[in-house]
Design a protein around this motif. Structure first.
Motif, PDB file in Angstrom:
ATOM      1  N   PHE A 291      -9.772   6.948   2.786  1.00 17.01           N
ATOM      2  CA  PHE A 291     -10.687   7.523   1.816  1.00 17.01           C
ATOM      3  C   PHE A 291      -9.869   8.099   0.666  1.00 17.01           C
ATOM      4  O   PHE A 291      -8.865   8.777   0.892  1.00 17.01           O
ATOM      5  CB  PHE A 291     -11.543   8.628   2.443  1.00 17.01           C
ATOM      6  CG  PHE A 291     -12.666   8.116   3.300  1.00 17.01           C
ATOM      7  CD1 PHE A 291     -13.962   8.043   2.795  1.00 17.01           C
ATOM      8  CD2 PHE A 291     -12.431   7.702   4.607  1.00 17.01           C
ATOM      9  CE1 PHE A 291     -14.996   7.570   3.589  1.00 17.01           C
ATOM     10  CE2 PHE A 291     -13.461   7.228   5.406  1.00 17.01           C
ATOM     11  CZ  PHE A 291     -14.746   7.161   4.892  1.00 17.01           C
ATOM     12  N   PHE A 292     -10.318   7.830  -0.574  1.00 14.60           N
ATOM     13  CA  PHE A 292      -9.651   8.379  -1.751  1.00 14.60           C
ATOM     14  C   PHE A 292     -10.690   9.016  -2.664  1.00 14.60           C
ATOM     15  O   PHE A 292     -11.766   8.440  -2.898  1.00 14.60           O
ATOM     16  CB  PHE A 292      -8.912   7.286  -2.530  1.00 14.60           C
ATOM     17  CG  PHE A 292      -7.548   6.976  -1.979  1.00 14.60           C
ATOM     18  CD1 PHE A 292      -6.418   7.600  -2.469  1.00 14.60           C
ATOM     19  CD2 PHE A 292      -7.407   6.067  -0.953  1.00 14.60           C
ATOM     20  CE1 PHE A 292      -5.164   7.325  -1.960  1.00 14.60           C
ATOM     21  CE2 PHE A 292      -6.160   5.777  -0.427  1.00 14.60           C
ATOM     22  CZ  PHE A 292      -5.038   6.410  -0.935  1.00 14.60           C
TER      23      PHE A 292
ATOM     24  N   GLN B 215      -5.795  12.674  -7.563  1.00 13.35           N
ATOM     25  CA  GLN B 215      -6.212  11.982  -6.350  1.00 13.35           C
ATOM     26  C   GLN B 215      -6.003  12.842  -5.117  1.00 13.35           C
ATOM     27  O   GLN B 215      -5.062  13.637  -5.044  1.00 13.35           O
ATOM     28  CB  GLN B 215      -5.420  10.686  -6.172  1.00 13.35           C
ATOM     29  CG  GLN B 215      -5.896   9.510  -6.993  1.00 13.35           C
ATOM     30  CD  GLN B 215      -5.244   8.220  -6.521  1.00 13.35           C
ATOM     31  OE1 GLN B 215      -4.051   8.156  -6.295  1.00 13.35           O
ATOM     32  NE2 GLN B 215      -6.039   7.189  -6.368  1.00 13.35           N
ATOM     33  N   SER B 216      -6.887  12.663  -4.154  1.00  9.29           N
ATOM     34  CA  SER B 216      -6.669  13.190  -2.812  1.00  9.29           C
ATOM     35  C   SER B 216      -7.090  12.122  -1.807  1.00  9.29           C
ATOM     36  O   SER B 216      -7.811  11.177  -2.147  1.00  9.29           O
ATOM     37  CB  SER B 216      -7.452  14.491  -2.599  1.00  9.29           C
ATOM     38  OG  SER B 216      -8.841  14.280  -2.765  1.00  9.29           O
ATOM     39  N   SER B 217      -6.620  12.251  -0.570  1.00  5.76           N
ATOM     40  CA  SER B 217      -6.845  11.212   0.435  1.00  5.76           C
ATOM     41  C   SER B 217      -6.874  11.827   1.825  1.00  5.76           C
ATOM     42  O   SER B 217      -6.342  12.923   2.050  1.00  5.76           O
ATOM     43  CB  SER B 217      -5.724  10.165   0.351  1.00  5.76           C
ATOM     44  OG  SER B 217      -5.794   9.246   1.425  1.00  5.76           O
ATOM     45  N   ASN B 218      -7.466  11.086   2.762  1.00  5.28           N
ATOM     46  CA  ASN B 218      -7.428  11.517   4.158  1.00  5.28           C
ATOM     47  C   ASN B 218      -6.132  11.102   4.862  1.00  5.28           C
ATOM     48  O   ASN B 218      -5.901  11.458   6.005  1.00  5.28           O
ATOM     49  CB  ASN B 218      -8.635  10.972   4.924  1.00  5.28           C
ATOM     50  CG  ASN B 218      -8.637   9.456   5.012  1.00  5.28           C
ATOM     51  OD1 ASN B 218      -7.995   8.778   4.213  1.00  5.28           O
ATOM     52  ND2 ASN B 218      -9.372   8.917   5.969  1.00  5.28           N
ATOM     53  N   PHE B 219      -5.288  10.308   4.185  1.00 10.88           N
ATOM     54  CA  PHE B 219      -4.008   9.844   4.732  1.00 10.88           C
ATOM     55  C   PHE B 219      -4.189   9.211   6.116  1.00 10.88           C
ATOM     56  O   PHE B 219      -3.544   9.588   7.093  1.00 10.88           O
ATOM     57  CB  PHE B 219      -2.981  10.978   4.774  1.00 10.88           C
ATOM     58  CG  PHE B 219      -2.312  11.223   3.454  1.00 10.88           C
ATOM     59  CD1 PHE B 219      -1.121  10.597   3.131  1.00 10.88           C
ATOM     60  CD2 PHE B 219      -2.918  12.045   2.512  1.00 10.88           C
ATOM     61  CE1 PHE B 219      -0.514  10.805   1.894  1.00 10.88           C
ATOM     62  CE2 PHE B 219      -2.326  12.263   1.275  1.00 10.88           C
ATOM     63  CZ  PHE B 219      -1.116  11.640   0.966  1.00 10.88           C
TER      64      PHE B 219
ATOM     65  N   VAL C  80     -16.082   0.595  -3.225  1.00 12.44           N
ATOM     66  CA  VAL C  80     -14.983   0.026  -2.450  1.00 12.44           C
ATOM     67  C   VAL C  80     -13.740   0.012  -3.336  1.00 12.44           C
ATOM     68  O   VAL C  80     -13.815  -0.157  -4.550  1.00 12.44           O
ATOM     69  CB  VAL C  80     -15.346  -1.397  -1.994  1.00 12.44           C
ATOM     70  CG1 VAL C  80     -14.176  -2.059  -1.284  1.00 12.44           C
ATOM     71  CG2 VAL C  80     -16.573  -1.359  -1.090  1.00 12.44           C
ATOM     72  N   GLY C  81     -12.579   0.214  -2.724  1.00 11.90           N
ATOM     73  CA  GLY C  81     -11.352   0.214  -3.499  1.00 11.90           C
ATOM     74  C   GLY C  81     -10.169  -0.263  -2.684  1.00 11.90           C
ATOM     75  O   GLY C  81     -10.308  -0.867  -1.619  1.00 11.90           O
ATOM     76  N   GLY C  82      -8.998   0.027  -3.206  1.00 14.34           N
ATOM     77  CA  GLY C  82      -7.749  -0.418  -2.590  1.00 14.34           C
ATOM     78  C   GLY C  82      -7.127  -1.527  -3.402  1.00 14.34           C
ATOM     79  O   GLY C  82      -7.825  -2.375  -3.982  1.00 14.34           O
ATOM     80  N   ALA C  83      -5.801  -1.550  -3.458  1.00 15.19           N
ATOM     81  CA  ALA C  83      -5.100  -2.540  -4.284  1.00 15.19           C
ATOM     82  C   ALA C  83      -5.443  -3.966  -3.883  1.00 15.19           C
ATOM     83  O   ALA C  83      -5.658  -4.830  -4.743  1.00 15.19           O
ATOM     84  CB  ALA C  83      -3.593  -2.298  -4.191  1.00 15.19           C
ATOM     85  N   THR C  84      -5.499  -4.239  -2.585  1.00 14.61           N
ATOM     86  CA  THR C  84      -5.781  -5.606  -2.136  1.00 14.61           C
ATOM     87  C   THR C  84      -7.167  -6.042  -2.572  1.00 14.61           C
ATOM     88  O   THR C  84      -7.380  -7.213  -2.938  1.00 14.61           O
ATOM     89  CB  THR C  84      -5.624  -5.689  -0.609  1.00 14.61           C
ATOM     90  OG1 THR C  84      -4.264  -5.369  -0.264  1.00 14.61           O
ATOM     91  CG2 THR C  84      -5.950  -7.078  -0.090  1.00 14.61           C
ATOM     92  N   TYR C  85      -8.113  -5.126  -2.566  1.00 15.24           N
ATOM     93  CA  TYR C  85      -9.467  -5.432  -3.039  1.00 15.24           C
ATOM     94  C   TYR C  85      -9.452  -5.804  -4.522  1.00 15.24           C
ATOM     95  O   TYR C  85      -9.959  -6.862  -4.915  1.00 15.24           O
ATOM     96  CB  TYR C  85     -10.364  -4.227  -2.784  1.00 15.24           C
ATOM     97  CG  TYR C  85     -11.718  -4.288  -3.459  1.00 15.24           C
ATOM     98  CD1 TYR C  85     -12.698  -5.161  -3.008  1.00 15.24           C
ATOM     99  CD2 TYR C  85     -12.012  -3.470  -4.552  1.00 15.24           C
ATOM    100  CE1 TYR C  85     -13.941  -5.213  -3.622  1.00 15.24           C
ATOM    101  CE2 TYR C  85     -13.249  -3.513  -5.161  1.00 15.24           C
ATOM    102  CZ  TYR C  85     -14.206  -4.385  -4.698  1.00 15.24           C
ATOM    103  OH  TYR C  85     -15.435  -4.447  -5.314  1.00 15.24           O
TER     104      TYR C  85
END
Length: 273
Positions: free
Chosen positions: A73-74, A89-93, A24-29
Protein backbone atom coordinates in the motif's frame (compact mmCIF):
# COMPACT_ATOMS: atom_id res chain seq x y z
CA UNK A 1 11.69 -14.14 -27.04
CA UNK A 2 10.12 -12.37 -24.07
CA UNK A 3 10.94 -9.40 -21.86
CA UNK A 4 10.15 -10.30 -18.24
CA UNK A 5 9.16 -7.45 -15.92
CA UNK A 6 8.95 -8.33 -12.23
CA UNK A 7 7.67 -6.40 -9.23
CA UNK A 8 4.67 -5.80 -7.01
CA UNK A 9 1.34 -4.34 -7.95
CA UNK A 10 0.09 -1.87 -5.35
CA UNK A 11 -3.03 -0.32 -3.93
CA UNK A 12 -2.41 3.43 -4.03
CA UNK A 13 -4.10 6.33 -2.31
CA UNK A 14 -3.57 9.63 -4.13
CA UNK A 15 -4.03 12.88 -2.22
CA UNK A 16 -3.82 16.15 -4.15
CA UNK A 17 -4.61 19.11 -1.96
CA UNK A 18 -7.87 18.11 -0.27
CA UNK A 19 -8.91 15.50 -2.85
CA UNK A 20 -8.35 11.76 -2.40
CA UNK A 21 -8.61 8.91 -4.90
CA UNK A 22 -7.71 5.23 -5.06
CA UNK A 23 -6.06 3.32 -7.88
CA UNK A 24 -3.86 0.41 -8.82
CA UNK A 25 -0.16 1.21 -8.98
CA UNK A 26 3.38 -0.10 -8.93
CA UNK A 27 6.17 0.22 -11.47
CA UNK A 28 5.38 -3.08 -13.17
CA UNK A 29 1.77 -1.99 -13.63
CA UNK A 30 2.66 1.35 -15.22
CA UNK A 31 5.37 -0.20 -17.38
CA UNK A 32 3.08 -2.89 -18.77
CA UNK A 33 1.07 -0.25 -20.65
CA UNK A 34 4.20 1.07 -22.33
CA UNK A 35 5.49 -2.38 -23.26
CA UNK A 36 2.05 -3.32 -24.55
CA UNK A 37 2.43 -0.57 -27.14
CA UNK A 38 6.15 -0.59 -27.90
CA UNK A 39 7.43 -4.10 -27.03
CA UNK A 40 4.53 -6.49 -27.25
CA UNK A 41 6.35 -9.70 -26.27
CA UNK A 42 6.53 -9.23 -22.51
CA UNK A 43 5.48 -11.05 -19.35
CA UNK A 44 4.57 -9.20 -16.13
CA UNK A 45 5.22 -11.19 -12.95
CA UNK A 46 3.67 -9.51 -9.92
CA UNK A 47 3.80 -10.27 -6.21
CA UNK A 48 0.73 -9.28 -4.19
CA UNK A 49 -1.98 -10.58 -1.91
CA UNK A 50 -4.99 -9.24 -3.81
CA UNK A 51 -5.42 -10.92 -7.19
CA UNK A 52 -8.24 -8.53 -8.15
CA UNK A 53 -5.64 -5.78 -8.66
CA UNK A 54 -4.45 -7.62 -11.77
CA UNK A 55 -7.69 -6.86 -13.59
CA UNK A 56 -6.47 -3.36 -14.43
CA UNK A 57 -3.46 -4.57 -16.45
CA UNK A 58 -3.76 -4.01 -20.23
CA UNK A 59 -3.54 -7.73 -21.11
CA UNK A 60 -4.25 -10.34 -18.42
CA UNK A 61 -2.82 -13.11 -20.63
CA UNK A 62 0.61 -11.52 -20.10
CA UNK A 63 0.38 -11.40 -16.29
CA UNK A 64 1.52 -14.09 -13.85
CA UNK A 65 0.75 -13.54 -10.16
CA UNK A 66 2.90 -14.64 -7.27
CA UNK A 67 0.29 -14.66 -4.53
CA UNK A 68 1.50 -13.65 -1.08
CA UNK A 69 -0.14 -12.88 2.26
CA UNK A 70 0.02 -9.08 1.87
CA UNK A 71 -0.05 -6.28 -0.71
CA UNK A 72 1.98 -3.10 -0.97
CA UNK A 73 0.00 0.00 0.00
CA UNK A 74 1.28 3.48 -0.89
CA UNK A 75 -0.06 6.88 0.03
CA UNK A 76 1.09 9.53 -2.45
CA UNK A 77 0.46 13.03 -1.12
CA UNK A 78 0.89 16.13 -3.28
CA UNK A 79 0.54 19.10 -0.91
CA UNK A 80 0.71 21.69 -3.69
CA UNK A 81 -1.79 21.06 -6.51
CA UNK A 82 0.05 23.55 -8.73
CA UNK A 83 3.40 21.74 -8.31
CA UNK A 84 3.06 17.98 -8.75
CA UNK A 85 6.84 17.51 -8.70
CA UNK A 86 6.59 17.66 -4.88
CA UNK A 87 5.33 14.37 -3.43
CA UNK A 88 5.33 12.81 0.04
CA UNK A 89 5.00 9.03 0.26
CA UNK A 90 4.26 6.53 2.98
CA UNK A 91 3.88 2.75 2.77
CA UNK A 92 3.02 -0.34 4.78
CA UNK A 93 6.41 -1.84 3.75
CA UNK A 94 4.93 -5.23 2.93
CA UNK A 95 7.38 -8.12 3.31
CA UNK A 96 6.40 -10.26 0.29
CA UNK A 97 9.66 -11.30 -1.42
CA UNK A 98 9.95 -12.72 -4.92
CA UNK A 99 11.85 -15.97 -4.37
CA UNK A 100 13.77 -18.12 -6.81
CA UNK A 101 11.27 -20.91 -6.14
CA UNK A 102 8.42 -18.55 -7.11
CA UNK A 103 10.00 -17.95 -10.51
CA UNK A 104 11.32 -21.34 -11.55
CA UNK A 105 8.01 -22.67 -12.86
CA UNK A 106 6.68 -19.52 -14.53
CA UNK A 107 9.61 -18.01 -16.43
CA UNK A 108 9.39 -18.44 -20.23
CA UNK A 109 11.87 -20.65 -22.06
CA UNK A 110 13.43 -17.80 -24.06
CA UNK A 111 14.04 -14.43 -22.43
CA UNK A 112 15.13 -11.09 -23.93
CA UNK A 113 15.89 -9.48 -20.59
CA UNK A 114 14.66 -8.78 -17.07
CA UNK A 115 13.23 -5.57 -15.62
CA UNK A 116 13.35 -5.56 -11.81
CA UNK A 117 11.06 -3.16 -9.97
CA UNK A 118 11.51 -3.43 -6.18
CA UNK A 119 9.33 -1.09 -4.11
CA UNK A 120 11.19 -1.94 -0.92
CA UNK A 121 14.25 -4.07 -0.22
CA UNK A 122 12.14 -7.09 0.76
CA UNK A 123 10.94 -7.60 -2.84
CA UNK A 124 14.16 -8.98 -4.32
CA UNK A 125 16.46 -10.91 -1.98
CA UNK A 126 20.08 -11.03 -3.23
CA UNK A 127 19.77 -14.73 -4.10
CA UNK A 128 16.82 -13.97 -6.39
CA UNK A 129 18.80 -11.27 -8.20
CA UNK A 130 21.76 -13.63 -8.61
CA UNK A 131 19.46 -16.28 -10.06
CA UNK A 132 18.14 -13.85 -12.67
CA UNK A 133 21.66 -12.72 -13.58
CA UNK A 134 22.54 -16.35 -14.32
CA UNK A 135 20.39 -16.23 -17.47
CA UNK A 136 23.02 -13.95 -19.06
CA UNK A 137 20.51 -11.56 -20.59
CA UNK A 138 20.28 -7.78 -20.00
CA UNK A 139 19.11 -6.83 -16.51
CA UNK A 140 17.46 -3.43 -16.02
CA UNK A 141 16.74 -2.33 -12.47
CA UNK A 142 14.88 0.45 -10.69
CA UNK A 143 17.08 1.34 -7.74
CA UNK A 144 14.61 3.14 -5.48
CA UNK A 145 13.20 0.13 -3.64
CA UNK A 146 16.62 -0.99 -2.41
CA UNK A 147 17.18 2.40 -0.76
CA UNK A 148 13.85 2.66 1.05
CA UNK A 149 13.44 2.06 4.75
CA UNK A 150 10.73 2.73 7.32
CA UNK A 151 10.68 6.24 8.77
CA UNK A 152 8.19 7.68 11.23
CA UNK A 153 4.99 5.69 11.66
CA UNK A 154 1.83 7.38 10.37
CA UNK A 155 -1.21 5.33 11.44
CA UNK A 156 -0.62 1.88 9.89
CA UNK A 157 2.00 3.10 7.40
CA UNK A 158 5.53 4.45 7.57
CA UNK A 159 7.11 7.48 5.99
CA UNK A 160 9.66 6.54 3.35
CA UNK A 161 13.28 7.36 4.04
CA UNK A 162 16.47 6.57 2.15
CA UNK A 163 18.99 4.32 3.85
CA UNK A 164 22.29 2.71 2.81
CA UNK A 165 21.94 -0.97 1.95
CA UNK A 166 24.98 -3.13 2.80
CA UNK A 167 24.37 -5.63 0.02
CA UNK A 168 23.66 -3.05 -2.69
CA UNK A 169 27.05 -3.31 -4.41
CA UNK A 170 26.67 -7.09 -4.67
CA UNK A 171 23.17 -6.74 -6.10
CA UNK A 172 24.28 -4.16 -8.68
CA UNK A 173 27.29 -6.17 -9.86
CA UNK A 174 26.33 -7.51 -13.29
CA UNK A 175 23.27 -5.28 -13.75
CA UNK A 176 23.32 -3.53 -17.14
CA UNK A 177 21.28 -0.37 -16.49
CA UNK A 178 19.91 1.16 -13.29
CA UNK A 179 17.25 3.85 -13.07
CA UNK A 180 17.09 6.39 -10.26
CA UNK A 181 16.31 10.03 -9.62
CA UNK A 182 18.69 12.85 -8.74
CA UNK A 183 18.00 12.62 -4.99
CA UNK A 184 18.80 8.90 -5.02
CA UNK A 185 21.95 9.48 -7.08
CA UNK A 186 23.15 12.12 -4.62
CA UNK A 187 22.44 9.69 -1.79
CA UNK A 188 24.48 6.77 -3.15
CA UNK A 189 27.33 8.89 -4.53
CA UNK A 190 29.52 7.98 -7.49
CA UNK A 191 30.78 4.54 -6.45
CA UNK A 192 28.35 2.53 -8.58
CA UNK A 193 29.67 -0.25 -10.81
CA UNK A 194 27.11 -0.59 -13.61
CA UNK A 195 27.34 -0.06 -17.36
CA UNK A 196 24.79 2.74 -17.44
CA UNK A 197 22.79 4.92 -15.06
CA UNK A 198 19.64 6.73 -16.19
CA UNK A 199 18.96 9.58 -13.77
CA UNK A 200 15.64 11.43 -13.94
CA UNK A 201 14.78 14.84 -12.50
CA UNK A 202 11.13 15.53 -13.30
CA UNK A 203 10.54 18.63 -15.40
CA UNK A 204 14.31 19.29 -15.40
CA UNK A 205 14.83 16.35 -17.73
CA UNK A 206 17.21 13.43 -17.33
CA UNK A 207 20.78 12.39 -17.90
CA UNK A 208 22.34 9.13 -18.99
CA UNK A 209 25.73 8.28 -17.53
CA UNK A 210 27.81 5.56 -19.17
CA UNK A 211 31.03 6.05 -21.11
CA UNK A 212 30.16 9.74 -20.99
CA UNK A 213 27.10 11.76 -20.02
CA UNK A 214 24.09 12.57 -22.19
CA UNK A 215 21.66 15.30 -21.14
CA UNK A 216 18.05 14.75 -22.19
CA UNK A 217 15.64 17.67 -22.03
CA UNK A 218 12.15 17.10 -20.69
CA UNK A 219 9.41 17.43 -23.29
CA UNK A 220 7.29 20.35 -22.16
CA UNK A 221 3.78 19.46 -21.05
CA UNK A 222 1.16 22.20 -21.12
CA UNK A 223 -1.44 20.27 -19.12
CA UNK A 224 0.00 18.32 -16.18
CA UNK A 225 -2.75 15.99 -14.99
CA UNK A 226 -1.10 13.08 -13.17
CA UNK A 227 2.64 12.57 -12.56
CA UNK A 228 2.31 9.30 -10.60
CA UNK A 229 4.13 6.58 -12.54
CA UNK A 230 5.92 9.05 -14.80
CA UNK A 231 9.36 7.68 -13.91
CA UNK A 232 8.18 4.12 -14.45
CA UNK A 233 6.80 5.12 -17.84
CA UNK A 234 10.10 6.74 -18.78
CA UNK A 235 11.98 3.62 -17.71
CA UNK A 236 9.85 1.26 -19.81
CA UNK A 237 10.00 3.52 -22.87
CA UNK A 238 13.78 3.74 -22.56
CA UNK A 239 14.17 -0.04 -22.23
CA UNK A 240 11.92 -0.73 -25.20
CA UNK A 241 14.21 1.31 -27.43
CA UNK A 242 17.47 -0.08 -26.01
CA UNK A 243 16.27 -3.62 -26.70
CA UNK A 244 15.54 -2.53 -30.27
CA UNK A 245 19.24 -1.54 -30.47
CA UNK A 246 18.64 2.20 -30.39
CA UNK A 247 21.30 4.54 -29.01
CA UNK A 248 21.07 5.84 -25.45
CA UNK A 249 20.37 9.34 -26.73
CA UNK A 250 17.59 8.14 -29.02
CA UNK A 251 16.12 6.02 -26.21
CA UNK A 252 16.28 8.94 -23.79
CA UNK A 253 14.57 11.36 -26.15
CA UNK A 254 11.87 8.79 -26.89
CA UNK A 255 11.34 8.08 -23.19
CA UNK A 256 11.06 11.79 -22.44
CA UNK A 257 8.32 12.19 -25.04
CA UNK A 258 6.35 9.17 -23.84
CA UNK A 259 6.60 10.31 -20.19
CA UNK A 260 5.27 13.74 -21.23
CA UNK A 261 2.34 12.12 -23.03
CA UNK A 262 1.58 10.05 -19.94
CA UNK A 263 1.28 13.02 -17.57
CA UNK A 264 -1.26 14.62 -19.90
CA UNK A 265 -3.77 11.99 -18.76
CA UNK A 266 -4.85 10.41 -15.50
CA UNK A 267 -3.49 6.92 -14.83
CA UNK A 268 -1.00 4.87 -16.87
CA UNK A 269 0.21 5.64 -20.38
CA UNK A 270 -2.76 5.42 -22.73
CA UNK A 271 -1.67 4.35 -26.18
CA UNK A 272 -5.19 4.85 -27.58
CA UNK A 273 -5.13 8.63 -27.01
Amino acid sequence: MTLVIIGPVTQDIIRIGGDESYKVGGATYYQSFVFEEFYGDYLAIVNCGDESLLNDFPDLSKVRPILKDNTHFFINSYPYPDNLNIRHQSSNFADIPVLKSDLEEILPDEIDGFVLNPLNRHDFPPETVEYLKSFNVPVFMSLQGFLRTEGNQVNDNYEIELCKFDELSTILNGVDVIFLDEAEKNFIGSNVDVDEMVITDGSNGSRIVGDGEIKVDAVKCENVVDTTGCGDTYMAAYISQKLLMKSSRTAGNFASRIASEKINNYGPYNFNK
